[in-house]
Enzyme design. Structure first.
Site, PDB file in Angstrom:
ATOM      1  N   ASP A  41       0.855  -1.169   0.000  1.00 55.62           N
ATOM      2  CA  ASP A  41       0.000   0.000   0.000  1.00 55.62           C
ATOM      3  C   ASP A  41       0.905   1.237   0.000  1.00 55.62           C
ATOM      4  O   ASP A  41       2.048   1.172   0.451  1.00 55.62           O
ATOM      5  CB  ASP A  41      -0.892  -0.046   1.250  1.00 55.62           C
ATOM      6  CG  ASP A  41      -1.640   1.248   1.447  1.00 55.62           C
ATOM      7  OD1 ASP A  41      -2.356   1.667   0.524  1.00 55.62           O
ATOM      8  OD2 ASP A  41      -1.479   1.855   2.527  1.00 55.62           O
ATOM      9  N   ASP A  43      -0.025   5.066   0.831  1.00 58.25           N
ATOM     10  CA  ASP A  43      -0.140   6.096   1.871  1.00 58.25           C
ATOM     11  C   ASP A  43      -0.291   5.485   3.253  1.00 58.25           C
ATOM     12  O   ASP A  43      -1.213   4.707   3.504  1.00 58.25           O
ATOM     13  CB  ASP A  43      -1.335   7.004   1.575  1.00 58.25           C
ATOM     14  CG  ASP A  43      -1.194   7.676   0.208  1.00 58.25           C
ATOM     15  OD1 ASP A  43      -0.064   8.103  -0.111  1.00 58.25           O
ATOM     16  OD2 ASP A  43      -2.193   7.749  -0.533  1.00 58.25           O
ATOM     17  N   TYR A  52      -4.835  13.199  -0.082  1.00 52.17           N
ATOM     18  CA  TYR A  52      -5.016  13.687  -1.457  1.00 52.17           C
ATOM     19  C   TYR A  52      -3.807  14.481  -1.945  1.00 52.17           C
ATOM     20  O   TYR A  52      -3.925  15.542  -2.517  1.00 52.17           O
ATOM     21  CB  TYR A  52      -6.304  14.513  -1.559  1.00 52.17           C
ATOM     22  CG  TYR A  52      -7.504  13.747  -1.076  1.00 52.17           C
ATOM     23  CD1 TYR A  52      -7.920  12.590  -1.727  1.00 52.17           C
ATOM     24  CD2 TYR A  52      -8.213  14.168   0.051  1.00 52.17           C
ATOM     25  CE1 TYR A  52      -9.002  11.865  -1.274  1.00 52.17           C
ATOM     26  CE2 TYR A  52      -9.301  13.448   0.517  1.00 52.17           C
ATOM     27  CZ  TYR A  52      -9.686  12.301  -0.155  1.00 52.17           C
ATOM     28  OH  TYR A  52     -10.766  11.578   0.302  1.00 52.17           O
TER      29      TYR A  52
END
Ligand SMILES: [Zn+2]
Length: 557
Positions: A41, A43, A52
Site C-alpha cells: 500500500d 499512503d 489527497y
C-alpha cells in the site's frame, strides 16, 4: 498445477485433487517458495499519509522503508504498489500530479516492478478499490505470478481485506489511524514496515531446509493426531516429507482418520488415540501404550516427524518412539526435550499452521518439490463423485456446525444467512454430520437444500469442490474448500488465532467479531453468554462477501 498435469505424487497416491490455484489461472513459478512478490500500500505504509497529495515535495518515506525494500529486492522478490487514489475521481489532483508523486517515491525508495492504482470512489462500485481484490489480481498478473504467491503490506483493514479476498497473505502495519477492530481482525500484524519485511523473509526462509537429511530416509513416520482440520493443514508438510522419503507412514487419531485418507503422499496409516492430545481423553491405558510403541517400532522408520499444534506436546510420543528404537525424531517443542528430540524446532506464534508444519519438515531436511505449490491438496482418487441430485456446480455450501460448539455458527444466524442468500439468487446446500441433522434441517428450511448426515468427509469434499463458495466457521470443511481452491466466507470465532487457522491461500472474507471476549481462549464451547463473536453476523454481509469474492447469485462463478 492443473488437474491435467502430471503430479509428483502420482506414483503413490494417484491423481491429486483440484488445487487451490485453479481459480487464479496458474502461472506459478516452479520454485517451491511461499512468495514471489510483495505488494505494498502507498499512503501510511510506504510514505506518510498526506491526504489527497498531488505534490512530490510532500513525499516522506516511513522510517526504514528504503532499506526494508532493498532487502526484499535482494531476496529476489518482485515489488508492486497497490493504492486507492479516490482523489482522482474527486478531482483533488490530476493523473499527471499523481505520476509526479510516484516518480518522487521511486527516487526515494527505488524502483517498483508495477504500480496499480484504483482511481475510483466508493460510490463507483468498481472491483479494484480495496477491500475489493481487483488490484491484487492485477498486480499478480502484471508480475507474472498468482495471488497466493503474493503478500500485501498495508496500514488499514481495507488492505488486508483485499489481500485475503484474492487469496494472498496480508500483513497489517498499524498506524495511529488504524482502527482497533481492524487490528483485531488481521491475521498477521507487524509493528512497522521493516518488521513486516523481516517476518516475510523469515517465513520464506523457514520452509527451505538449510541442509538435506544427513542420511537417506527410507521410511518416515509422520504424526498428526487431533481432528480432521488439523490433519488437512499438515498436508503440505507431509508431502514435503514424502518427497524426501521412499515410504511415509502416518500416525493419526480416530478423529483425523477420514482426513488422513485424503492426503497425498501417505503410503500407510496407523490409527491410535493419544491421550495427551485428545480434548476429552480417557485414562492412559499402559497396555495400549505398550502395544502402540511395539507397533510403531515395527514400522522400521529411520526418521519420525511429530507435528503438533501450539499448546500440544510432542514429548510423550517422542518417549514412546525412543522406546520403539527410532533414532531420529523432529518436533516443535518450547518445553525442554532433553534427549527425546534430535531436532527441536521452534516457531513464533501466528504463523499459518500449514507453514508452521512445513517449517518443521524443513528443519528435518525436507521441502516441497519444485512444482508442488505450498497449498492444501487432496488425493483425487479418495474423493468420490458428487451425488447427481445436488444439482449442477455453482451452488453455495453453508456448513453451520463444528465439532467444537464455540466455533459453530448459531443456528438462528445460519437460518437468516440461508434466507438472505436465497433472496440474492444463490442455490444453497446446507451440510453437516449425522449428529447435526436437526440443525441442518432447521437451517435449510429457510430456502436451502438439506444435506445433513448425507456425506462423510470425502463425500463432503466432493460437494465442496464444485461449490462456488463455502460459508463456514473455523472447522474442517473450510480446509476442504481451501484444498479445492473454492472461496470461503469465514465465520471465524476468534478462540484461536485467525492467522494460524484461517483458510490457507484461498480467497477469503472474514466475518464475525474478532475482538469478542472468547478471543484466544481456545475454548471448545463458548465461554460467553450469547456466543457474541458470531451471533452478530449480518446476513447481508455474507451476501456482500460473496459479491467481493465475485460469486454471483446466478449459480455461476
Ligand atoms: Zn477502482
Amino acid at each position: 498445477m492443473r488437474q491435467d498435469q502430471e503430479d509428483p505424487y502420482q506414483r503413490r497416491s494417484a491423481q491429486v485433487y483440484a488445487a487451490a490455484d485453479r481459480a487464479a489461472g496458474s502461472v506459478a513459478s516452479p520454485r517451491a517458495v511461499l512468495y514471489d512478490a510483495v505488494l505494498l500500500d502507498r499512503d501510511g505504509t510506504l510514505i506518510e499519509d498526506v491526504p489527497y497529495n498531488g505534490d512530490p515535495e510532500k513525499v516522506r518515506p516511513v522510517p526504514g522503508a528504503r532499506a526494508a525494500l532493498d532487502r526484499l529486492r535482494a531476496a529476489g522478490l518482485r515489488l508492486a504498489v497497490v493504492t486507492n487514489q479516490s482523489g482522482l475521481a474527486r478531482g483533488y489532483f490530476t493523473g499527471e500530479q499523481m505520476r509526479a508523486v510516484h516518480a518522487r517515491v521511486e527516487e526515494l525508495l527505488g524502483r517498483f516492478d508495477a504500480w496499480l492504482v484504483c482511481p475510483h470512489d466508493d460510490a463507483d462500485g468498481c472491483d479494484c478499490r480495496k477491500p475489493a481484490p481487483g488490484l491484487v489480481y492485477a498486480a499478480a498478473r502484471e508480475l507474472g505470478t498468482t495471488p497466493p504467491r503474493c503478500v500485501l503490506v498495508g496500514d488499514i483493514g481495507r488492505d488486508v481485506g483485499a489481500a485475503m479476498a484474492a487469496g494472498a497473505a496480508g500483513v497489517l502495519v498499524p498506524t495511529p489511524v488504524t482502527r482497533p477492530e481492524e487490528v483485531a481482525a488481521a491475521g498477521w500484524v507487524a509493528t512497522d514496515l521493516p518488521a513486516a519485511v523481516a517476518e516475510i523473509l523469515r517465513r520464506q526462509q523457514a520452509v527451505q531446509p538449510s541442509t538435506p537429511p544427513t542420511e537417506p530416509v527410507r521410511t518416515a513416520l509422520v504424526v498428526r493426531s487431533d481432528s480432521a482440520g488439523d490433519v488437512l493443514v499438515t498436508g503440505p508438510a507431509i508431502r514435503a516429507v514424502a518427497a524426501g522419503a521412499e515410504r511415509v507412514v502416518l500416525l493419526c487419531g480416530p478423529r483425523g482418520r477420514a482426513a488422513a485418507n485424503l492426503l497425498p503422499g501417505v503410503d500407510e496409516i496407523i490409527e491410535h488415540p493419544l491421550p495427551w492430545i485428545d480434548p476429552a481423553p480417557g485414562p492412559v491405558d499402559p497396555e495400549a501404550m505398550r502395544s502402540l510403541s511395539t507397533r510403531l517400532g515395527a514400522v522400521g522408520a529411520d526418521q519420525a516427524v511429530v507435528f503438533t499444534s501450539f499448546h500440544q506436546s510432542a514429548l510423550p510420543l517422542a518417549l514412546l518412539l525412543r522406546m520403539a528404537g527410532i533414532n531420529r525424531i523432529a518436533a516443535i517443542s518450547d518445553d525442554y526435550p532433553g534427549s527425546l528430540l534430535d531436532i527441536r524446532h521452534r516457531v513464533p506464534v501466528g504463523v499459518p499452521e500449514p507453514e508452521r508444519a512445513l517449517s518443521l519438515a524443513a528443519a528435518a531436511g525436507h521441502r516441497l518439490p519444485d512444482g508442488d505449490e505450498p497449498v492444501l491438496r487432496l488425493r483425487r482418487d479418495a474423493v468420490p463423485p458428487r451425488p447427481a441430485d445436488v444439482g449442477d456446480p455453482g451452488y453455495v455450501v453453508l456448513h453451520p456446525g463444528s465439532a467444537a460448539s464455540s466455533r459453530a455458527c448459531p443456528p438462528e444466524v445460519a437460518t437468516r444467512i440461508v434466507g438472505a442468500l436465497a433472496d440474492a439468487g444463490h442455490r444453497v446446500l446446507v451440510t453437516g454430520g449425522p449428529d447435526e441433522r436437526a440443525v441442518t434441517a432447521r437451517v435449510a428450511a429457510a430456502g436451502g437444500t438439506d444435506l445433513g448426515g448425507r456425506t462423510d468427509l470425502a463425500g463432503l469434499a466432493a460437494i465442496v469442490a464444485d461449490a462456488s463458495a463455502v460459508v463456514v466457521g473455523n472447522t474442517g470443511p473450510a480446509h476442504l474448500a481451501a484444498a479445492a481452491g473454492v472461496p470461503v466466507v469465514s465465520l471465524f470465532a476468534p478462540t484461536v488465532p485467525f492467522g494460524q487457522w484461517g483458510p490457507y491461500r484461498v480467497p477469503t472474507v472474514r466475518l464475525g467479531d474478532a475482538a469478542a471476549p472468547c478471543r484466544d481462549t481456545r475454548a471448545a464451547s463458548c465461554p460467553v453468554p450469547g456466543h457474541p463473536c458470531l451471533s452478530g453476523v449480518d446476513p447481508g454481509d455474507v451476501v456482500n462477501a460473496l459479491r467481493t469474492l465475485a460469486v454471483s447469485g446466478g449459480g455461476g462463478r
